[in-house]
Design a protein around this motif. Structure first.
Motif, PDB file in Angstrom:
ATOM      1  N   GLY A  22      -1.345  19.553 -36.513  1.00  0.00           N
ATOM      2  CA  GLY A  22      -1.914  20.499 -35.618  1.00  0.00           C
ATOM      3  C   GLY A  22      -2.158  21.716 -36.575  1.00  0.00           C
ATOM      4  O   GLY A  22      -3.391  22.430 -36.426  1.00  0.00           O
ATOM      5  N   GLU A  26      -6.162  23.323 -37.755  1.00  0.00           N
ATOM      6  CA  GLU A  26      -6.174  24.684 -37.306  1.00  0.00           C
ATOM      7  C   GLU A  26      -6.789  25.608 -38.571  1.00  0.00           C
ATOM      8  O   GLU A  26      -7.120  26.528 -38.340  1.00  0.00           O
ATOM      9  CB  GLU A  26      -5.184  25.426 -36.615  1.00  0.00           C
ATOM     10  N   LEU A  29      -9.826  28.154 -38.716  1.00  0.00           N
ATOM     11  CA  LEU A  29      -9.415  29.376 -38.130  1.00  0.00           C
ATOM     12  C   LEU A  29      -8.331  30.494 -38.851  1.00  0.00           C
ATOM     13  O   LEU A  29      -8.602  31.664 -38.910  1.00  0.00           O
ATOM     14  CB  LEU A  29      -8.988  29.030 -36.751  1.00  0.00           C
ATOM     15  N   ALA A 156      -8.503  20.901 -31.000  1.00  0.00           N
ATOM     16  CA  ALA A 156      -9.174  21.620 -32.084  1.00  0.00           C
ATOM     17  C   ALA A 156     -10.855  21.573 -31.756  1.00  0.00           C
ATOM     18  O   ALA A 156     -11.283  22.869 -31.962  1.00  0.00           O
ATOM     19  CB  ALA A 156      -8.882  21.241 -33.419  1.00  0.00           C
ATOM     20  N   GLN A 159     -11.249  23.654 -28.974  1.00  0.00           N
ATOM     21  CA  GLN A 159     -11.483  24.901 -29.307  1.00  0.00           C
ATOM     22  C   GLN A 159     -12.515  25.482 -29.894  1.00  0.00           C
ATOM     23  O   GLN A 159     -12.951  26.841 -29.693  1.00  0.00           O
ATOM     24  CB  GLN A 159     -10.178  24.999 -30.079  1.00  0.00           C
ATOM     25  N   VAL A 161     -13.108  24.789 -33.373  1.00  0.00           N
ATOM     26  CA  VAL A 161     -12.589  25.416 -34.707  1.00  0.00           C
ATOM     27  C   VAL A 161     -13.802  25.338 -35.680  1.00  0.00           C
ATOM     28  O   VAL A 161     -14.285  24.324 -36.159  1.00  0.00           O
ATOM     29  CB  VAL A 161     -11.327  24.373 -35.253  1.00  0.00           C
ATOM     30  N   PRO A 202     -13.912  31.141 -31.320  1.00  0.00           N
ATOM     31  CA  PRO A 202     -13.352  30.006 -30.637  1.00  0.00           C
ATOM     32  C   PRO A 202     -13.077  30.132 -29.216  1.00  0.00           C
ATOM     33  O   PRO A 202     -13.282  31.095 -28.578  1.00  0.00           O
ATOM     34  CB  PRO A 202     -11.839  29.672 -31.445  1.00  0.00           C
ATOM     35  N   VAL A 206      -5.991  31.118 -31.849  1.00  0.00           N
ATOM     36  CA  VAL A 206      -4.975  30.306 -32.703  1.00  0.00           C
ATOM     37  C   VAL A 206      -3.567  30.357 -31.907  1.00  0.00           C
ATOM     38  O   VAL A 206      -2.826  29.252 -32.038  1.00  0.00           O
ATOM     39  CB  VAL A 206      -4.724  30.908 -34.063  1.00  0.00           C
ATOM     40  N   PHE A 209      -3.086  27.767 -29.620  1.00  0.00           N
ATOM     41  CA  PHE A 209      -3.065  26.530 -29.877  1.00  0.00           C
ATOM     42  C   PHE A 209      -1.690  26.332 -30.554  1.00  0.00           C
ATOM     43  O   PHE A 209      -0.970  25.170 -30.390  1.00  0.00           O
ATOM     44  CB  PHE A 209      -3.855  26.263 -31.201  1.00  0.00           C
TER      45      PHE A 209
END
Length: 458
Positions: A22, A26, A29, A156, A159, A161, A202, A206, A209
């Protein structure tokens, strides 16, 4: 076979690497908001390998103090600790500390080290625990381990990203009077339009997430509890599970039936009558074949866990942000796909293992070459180049993931201690790969990243 046991084994496997995977997806971002920038991936690779102190400690404890630690105790602790570290990341990931006059993301790096210890230690605890269940569930566990990369990647994508747009911005700059006269410019300042990357906001933060990753670790903990205590799972255990105890005063080996993993030592303290003396595991393979298997396992994990991930941004970003996201996402899909293939076609040929490793290595060499040529790799302005690099990442992960699953299945049949050695070799290979790549990326600056909006290539 029990459907619920398959589901629980899969959910349990998802917790093995979900936090680190993960964190990787990410990065687009995180990177723009921290001082380390795109050097962060190589820092993460090094921290992950430093975290091998966890499995090293567990292995040494069970080598010299067998039976002192049980699988269940260690697993309960590391899953809970991983959930706590993920939760704290949501609050401290962009905090910085001054170190020798330079801003550094110390909280992020420190918490990353903690979750890395959790994930690395899972290699020498989760796999041996699966010996408690029938062999069919080991492949399901590997499917879950593959999903630990795929699920965060899909989240993601939802999201949004790192979606970047190139926008024209006005830049004012000073010019000398002589230069202005030579260009017939009366002003001492001039303006020009330049392209600057603008990252789209996004769909969720973050922080959200990282809360999702925390929830995934909690799900893993619940799955492990049910694997230990659910009646449907108890019926799926092999009919005779024995642990071996040995007394110093007698040469007699006594067997005790175990219903759960609560007091099961992770490494048997005695090989004794359980296998032919001088042979590995059950003696199915010669020592040369065992060395061959472990060398391939270390090599495959070095490439997939540290060497190539350290340069993924360099190999893909020159082709565009979409190429980077598609390669990361589809590579995450390829991992569980390899596990599904292994469920229905479990070919244990050592020759096929070598062929697939060679193919995966050749594809990895192409990816490494494109990273070395960054910011102007082959076919950088061609859609075909984008297709090739995305496809390369898919087949690279697919081939070597299949090899790793088959090795896991082979070693599972060789016994409990063989799986512990499997986890140790996985971490050893990953560590050697990271130690090789860190100086190339961070010290010698062998790789160069280009501006996504202004890189000029012939």
């Amino acid at each position: 076979m029990s459907f619920i046991t398959h589901v629980l084994a899969c959910l349990f496997g998802m917790g093995s690497w979900v936090t680190i995977c993960g964190l990787w997806v990410e990065l687009p971002l995180i990177v723009p908001q921290i001082p380390e920038g795109w050097y962060l991936p190589s820092y993460l690779s090094s921290l992950i390998q430093m975290a091998n102190v966890g499995p090293l400690f567990i292995t040494l404890m069970h080598r010299f103090r067998p039976g002192l630690l049980s699988e269940a105790t260690v697993i309960y602790f590391i899953i809970s600790f991983g959930a706590l570290a993920s939760f704290l990341l949501a609050f401290f990931w962009k905090e910085t500390v001054m170190v020798q006059g330079t801003e550094r993301s110390v909280p992020l790096l420190l918490l990353t080290f903690f979750i890395s210890v959790v994930d690395c230690t899972s290699s020498v605890t989760f796999l041996p625990f699966m010996m408690q269940l029938k062999p069919e569930y080991l492949t399901t566990y590997f499917v879950g381990e593959g999903l630990s990369g795929l699920v965060p990647a899909l989240v993601a994508l939802i999201q949004g990203v790192g979606v970047v747009h190139c926008l024209n911005v006005t830049q004012t700059f000073n010019i000398s009077e002589a230069s202005a006269q030579s260009r017939n410019i009366n002003e001492s300042e001039s303006t020009r339009y330049v392209l600057r990357p603008h990252y789209q906001l996004p769909n969720f933060s973050v922080e959200a997430f990282f809360f999702f990753l925390t929830a995934m670790m909690v799900v893993c903990l619940v799955a492990f509890l049910l694997l230990n205590y659910h009646p449907a799972v108890a019926r799926e255990r092999p009919k005779s599970q024995h642990s071996i105890s040995f007394t110093k005063s007698d040469d007699t080996v006594s067997h005790h039936t175990k219903g759960t993993s609560e007091s099961r030592p992770m490494i048997s303290s005695l090989s004794g009558s359980q296998k032919p003396r001088g042979l590995f595991g059950k003696g199915t393979y010669s020592w040369m074949q065992v060395i061959y298997i472990f060398v391939i396992l270390a090599w495959a994990n070095a490439l997939t866990n540290s060497v190539l991930p350290s340069v993924q941004s360099y190999s893909c970003l020159p082709y565009g942000n979409k190429a980077y996201h598609w390669s990361a996402t589809m590579a995450a899909v390829a991992n569980p796909m390899a596990c599904f293939i292994a469920m229905f076609y479990s070919q244990r040929s050592l020759v096929l293992m070598g062929v697939l490793t060679t193919i995966g290595t050749a594809i990895g060499a192409y990816i490494m070459s494109m990273a070395a040529l960054s910011p102007c790799p082959l076919l950088v302005h061609d859609a075909f180049g984008t297709l090739i690099i995305v496809g390369a990442w898919i087949f690279f992960v697919l081939s070597l993931s299949y090899v790793k699953v088959i090795i896991g299945v082979i070693l599972r049949d060789e016994g409990h201690s063989a799986l512990v050695w499997c986890g140790a070799v996985v971490q050893l290979g990953s560590m050697l790969g990271a130690l090789t790549m860190f100086p190339l990326v961070n010290v010698y600056n062998f790789f160069s990243s280009g501006d996504p909006c202004n890189t000029q290539c012939p």
